[in-house]
Design a protein around this motif. Sequence first.
Motif, PDB file in Angstrom:
ATOM      1  N   PRO A 115       8.766   4.973  13.307  1.00 19.80           N
ATOM      2  CA  PRO A 115       8.036   5.567  12.186  1.00 19.80           C
ATOM      3  C   PRO A 115       6.540   5.256  12.272  1.00 19.80           C
ATOM      4  CG  PRO A 115       9.947   4.335  11.422  1.00 19.80           C
ATOM      5  CD  PRO A 115       9.763   3.996  12.865  1.00 19.80           C
ATOM      6  N   THR A 116       5.722   6.227  11.932  1.00 21.94           N
ATOM      7  CA  THR A 116       4.281   6.015  11.937  1.00 21.94           C
ATOM      8  C   THR A 116       3.735   6.131  10.520  1.00 21.94           C
ATOM      9  OG1 THR A 116       2.168   6.818  12.776  1.00 21.94           O
ATOM     10  CG2 THR A 116       3.899   8.434  12.533  1.00 21.94           C
ATOM     11  N   TYR A 117       2.982   5.122  10.126  1.00 18.48           N
ATOM     12  CA  TYR A 117       2.420   5.098   8.779  1.00 18.48           C
ATOM     13  C   TYR A 117       1.359   4.003   8.720  1.00 18.48           C
ATOM     14  CZ  TYR A 117       5.620   1.132   8.455  1.00 18.48           C
ATOM     15  OH  TYR A 117       6.275  -0.049   8.692  1.00 18.48           O
ATOM     16  N   PRO A 118       0.443   4.058   7.763  1.00 20.44           N
ATOM     17  CA  PRO A 118      -0.570   3.008   7.659  1.00 20.44           C
ATOM     18  C   PRO A 118       0.023   1.716   7.119  1.00 20.44           C
ATOM     19  CG  PRO A 118      -0.820   4.588   5.878  1.00 20.44           C
ATOM     20  CD  PRO A 118       0.220   5.143   6.795  1.00 20.44           C
ATOM     21  N   ILE A 119      -0.314   0.605   7.759  1.00 21.41           N
ATOM     22  CA  ILE A 119       0.096  -0.703   7.267  1.00 21.41           C
ATOM     23  C   ILE A 119      -0.923  -1.146   6.222  1.00 21.41           C
ATOM     24  CG2 ILE A 119       0.631  -3.077   7.890  1.00 21.41           C
ATOM     25  CD1 ILE A 119       0.968  -2.075  10.772  1.00 21.41           C
ATOM     26  N   ILE A 120      -0.429  -1.511   5.068  1.00 23.68           N
ATOM     27  CA  ILE A 120      -1.307  -1.855   3.960  1.00 23.68           C
ATOM     28  C   ILE A 120      -1.008  -3.282   3.509  1.00 23.68           C
ATOM     29  CG2 ILE A 120      -1.967  -1.235   1.587  1.00 23.68           C
ATOM     30  CD1 ILE A 120      -0.796   1.588   2.309  1.00 23.68           C
ATOM     31  N   ASN A 121      -2.056  -3.988   3.136  1.00 26.16           N
ATOM     32  CA  ASN A 121      -1.864  -5.256   2.442  1.00 26.16           C
ATOM     33  C   ASN A 121      -1.851  -4.892   0.956  1.00 26.16           C
ATOM     34  OD1 ASN A 121      -1.711  -7.909   1.659  1.00 26.16           O
ATOM     35  ND2 ASN A 121      -3.904  -8.300   1.925  1.00 26.16           N
ATOM     36  N   PRO A 122      -0.687  -4.512   0.436  1.00 21.05           N
ATOM     37  CA  PRO A 122      -0.644  -3.863  -0.872  1.00 21.05           C
ATOM     38  C   PRO A 122      -1.037  -4.770  -2.030  1.00 21.05           C
ATOM     39  CG  PRO A 122       1.580  -4.337  -0.113  1.00 21.05           C
ATOM     40  CD  PRO A 122       0.655  -4.699   1.004  1.00 21.05           C
ATOM     41  N   ILE A 123      -1.989  -4.295  -2.814  1.00 19.80           N
ATOM     42  CA  ILE A 123      -2.400  -4.972  -4.039  1.00 19.80           C
ATOM     43  C   ILE A 123      -2.130  -4.010  -5.187  1.00 19.80           C
ATOM     44  CG2 ILE A 123      -4.297  -6.072  -5.288  1.00 19.80           C
ATOM     45  CD1 ILE A 123      -5.660  -6.476  -2.540  1.00 19.80           C
ATOM     46  N   ARG A 124      -1.023  -4.209  -5.866  1.00 21.02           N
ATOM     47  CA  ARG A 124      -0.621  -3.306  -6.951  1.00 21.02           C
ATOM     48  C   ARG A 124      -1.548  -3.503  -8.137  1.00 21.02           C
ATOM     49  NH1 ARG A 124       1.212   1.036  -8.958  1.00 21.02           N
ATOM     50  NH2 ARG A 124       3.405   1.308  -9.490  1.00 21.02           N
ATOM     51  N   GLY A 250       6.578   8.866   6.649  1.00 16.96           N
ATOM     52  CA  GLY A 250       5.342   8.090   6.643  1.00 16.96           C
ATOM     53  C   GLY A 250       4.705   7.969   5.272  1.00 16.96           C
ATOM     54  N   ARG A 251       4.620   9.087   4.532  1.00 16.26           N
ATOM     55  CA  ARG A 251       4.005   9.041   3.200  1.00 16.26           C
ATOM     56  C   ARG A 251       4.862   8.229   2.225  1.00 16.26           C
ATOM     57  NH1 ARG A 251       3.725  14.773   1.632  1.00 16.26           N
ATOM     58  NH2 ARG A 251       4.970  15.206   3.483  1.00 16.26           N
ATOM     59  N   ALA A 252       6.183   8.312   2.408  1.00 13.70           N
ATOM     60  CA  ALA A 252       7.085   7.536   1.540  1.00 13.70           C
ATOM     61  C   ALA A 252       6.905   6.042   1.765  1.00 13.70           C
ATOM     62  CB  ALA A 252       8.529   7.943   1.811  1.00 13.70           C
ATOM     63  N   PHE A 253       6.670   5.630   3.024  1.00 14.22           N
ATOM     64  CA  PHE A 253       6.533   4.211   3.325  1.00 14.22           C
ATOM     65  C   PHE A 253       5.258   3.616   2.723  1.00 14.22           C
ATOM     66  CE2 PHE A 253       9.324   4.893   7.305  1.00 14.22           C
ATOM     67  CZ  PHE A 253      10.459   4.662   6.550  1.00 14.22           C
ATOM     68  N   VAL A 254       4.249   4.448   2.491  1.00 13.65           N
ATOM     69  CA  VAL A 254       3.056   3.965   1.788  1.00 13.65           C
ATOM     70  C   VAL A 254       3.410   3.609   0.348  1.00 13.65           C
ATOM     71  CG1 VAL A 254       0.794   4.628   0.872  1.00 13.65           C
ATOM     72  CG2 VAL A 254       1.397   5.178   3.236  1.00 13.65           C
ATOM     73  N   PHE A 255       4.076   4.533  -0.347  1.00 16.19           N
ATOM     74  CA  PHE A 255       4.506   4.261  -1.718  1.00 16.19           C
ATOM     75  C   PHE A 255       5.449   3.053  -1.753  1.00 16.19           C
ATOM     76  CE2 PHE A 255       3.691   8.961  -2.336  1.00 16.19           C
ATOM     77  CZ  PHE A 255       2.570   8.787  -3.136  1.00 16.19           C
ATOM     78  N   ALA A 256       6.323   2.950  -0.744  1.00 13.99           N
ATOM     79  CA  ALA A 256       7.290   1.852  -0.700  1.00 13.99           C
ATOM     80  C   ALA A 256       6.607   0.495  -0.610  1.00 13.99           C
ATOM     81  CB  ALA A 256       8.237   2.038   0.487  1.00 13.99           C
ATOM     82  N   GLN A 257       5.516   0.416   0.147  1.00 15.40           N
ATOM     83  CA  GLN A 257       4.813  -0.857   0.281  1.00 15.40           C
ATOM     84  C   GLN A 257       4.253  -1.337  -1.060  1.00 15.40           C
ATOM     85  OE1 GLN A 257       2.348  -1.268   4.109  1.00 15.40           O
ATOM     86  NE2 GLN A 257       2.945   0.890   4.174  1.00 15.40           N
ATOM     87  N   PHE A 258       3.943  -0.389  -1.952  1.00 14.93           N
ATOM     88  CA  PHE A 258       3.428  -0.731  -3.275  1.00 14.93           C
ATOM     89  C   PHE A 258       4.540  -0.886  -4.321  1.00 14.93           C
ATOM     90  CE2 PHE A 258      -0.489   1.268  -1.575  1.00 14.93           C
ATOM     91  CZ  PHE A 258      -1.393   0.266  -1.870  1.00 14.93           C
ATOM     92  N   GLY A 259       5.762  -0.480  -3.972  1.00 11.67           N
ATOM     93  CA  GLY A 259       6.846  -0.499  -4.949  1.00 11.67           C
ATOM     94  C   GLY A 259       6.730   0.630  -5.955  1.00 11.67           C
ATOM     95  N   ILE A 260       6.203   1.770  -5.521  1.00 13.78           N
ATOM     96  CA  ILE A 260       6.044   2.945  -6.382  1.00 13.78           C
ATOM     97  C   ILE A 260       7.254   3.860  -6.209  1.00 13.78           C
ATOM     98  CG2 ILE A 260       4.657   5.013  -6.825  1.00 13.78           C
ATOM     99  CD1 ILE A 260       2.223   3.422  -5.761  1.00 13.78           C
TER     100      ILE A 260
END
Length: 341
Positions: A115-124, A250-260
């Motif tokens: 899977p390709t997606y941006p890795i984020i250091n998520p700050i909710r 990929g777009r779903a994994f961005v939301f997932a990192q934030f718990g959205i």
Amino acid sequence: MNKNIIWVFSTLPNSASWEFYSHLFLKYSENSKLNIRCFSRNFPQNLSNVDVLILFGPSHDIAKLRAKKTNIIIGYLEPRAAQKNNYDECDFIIVNSIEAHDFFSSSEIPIFIYPTYPIINPIRKKNENQTLIIGYHGNKIHLDAMDNTVSKALSLLRKDIDFEFWVMYNIRNLGLWKSNYLHNVKVNHIQYDIAGYNKFISRIDIGIIPQLIPVKKNKILRWFIGSLESKFNERFDNFFHRFKETTNNGRAFVFAQFGIPIIADMTPSSCALIGENEYGFLASSEIAWYTALKILASNKDKRRIMGMKLKKRYERKWNPKKINKDFSDFISQVVEDKRTI
């Protein structure tokens, strides 16, 4: 332990996918079986110490590369039907989704889903204005394609609930998105930037993932593509789901990192991620989108619980450490198989 030396080369240095992949490859730990280096623009000429070469983008002369080192193992990273890549000359393929795995399976070459997606250091971040925020990030074309379903559902929801719609995409290069079916909805257009994930996406309450390509509901057209006398029980109200071979989560994994919590079109990738509305909601029609949106918009606890379940599922199955461990095992097996031939 001797590590397999992997070089990854891209002819598309400005591609978002390349940006994400190169960052994901850099997440390899020291105890990985692979030693990965990424290059773009200037192709390294000396391949003598390289075990595996992975190519990204169109226009690679694979025969010429093999002439430089006859026993080198070559893989293709994210080939695309539109690019007509010569992936069939390679020893393995890396794709980013179930859809792509199916599309390229005819090659009978080993395939790995990375899977390709941006890795984020998520700050909710807390939604400061307390108004519900529904959000999207990604390509502008998906916003255009969702007009007849999601846009209508959002307009319908606005009659019941006050909310804002935040959309992050490449405004600078593609212009402002306009919808013919979105009414009385306040839209916040955000220029895409990697920093925008923590600055804006982190404040979203509900994430949407439109993925389907519209199919016209034309009776004559559907009659032409059906069988004589409806041999297979075709009806005008049958589902028609059209999507690209590169459709992915990929777009779903961005939301997932934030718990959205998310709502997504019913593509194979989304179904595999969400299941039976356990880790989000699946929708296809306008009314299904509206129903899912209203359920989440009306229930803060539901949003929190579903968002956290999605985040835990992502961390368990698709986090970079897990994916890179599986990828390392895959490459090691490919190398072993080729060396025994």
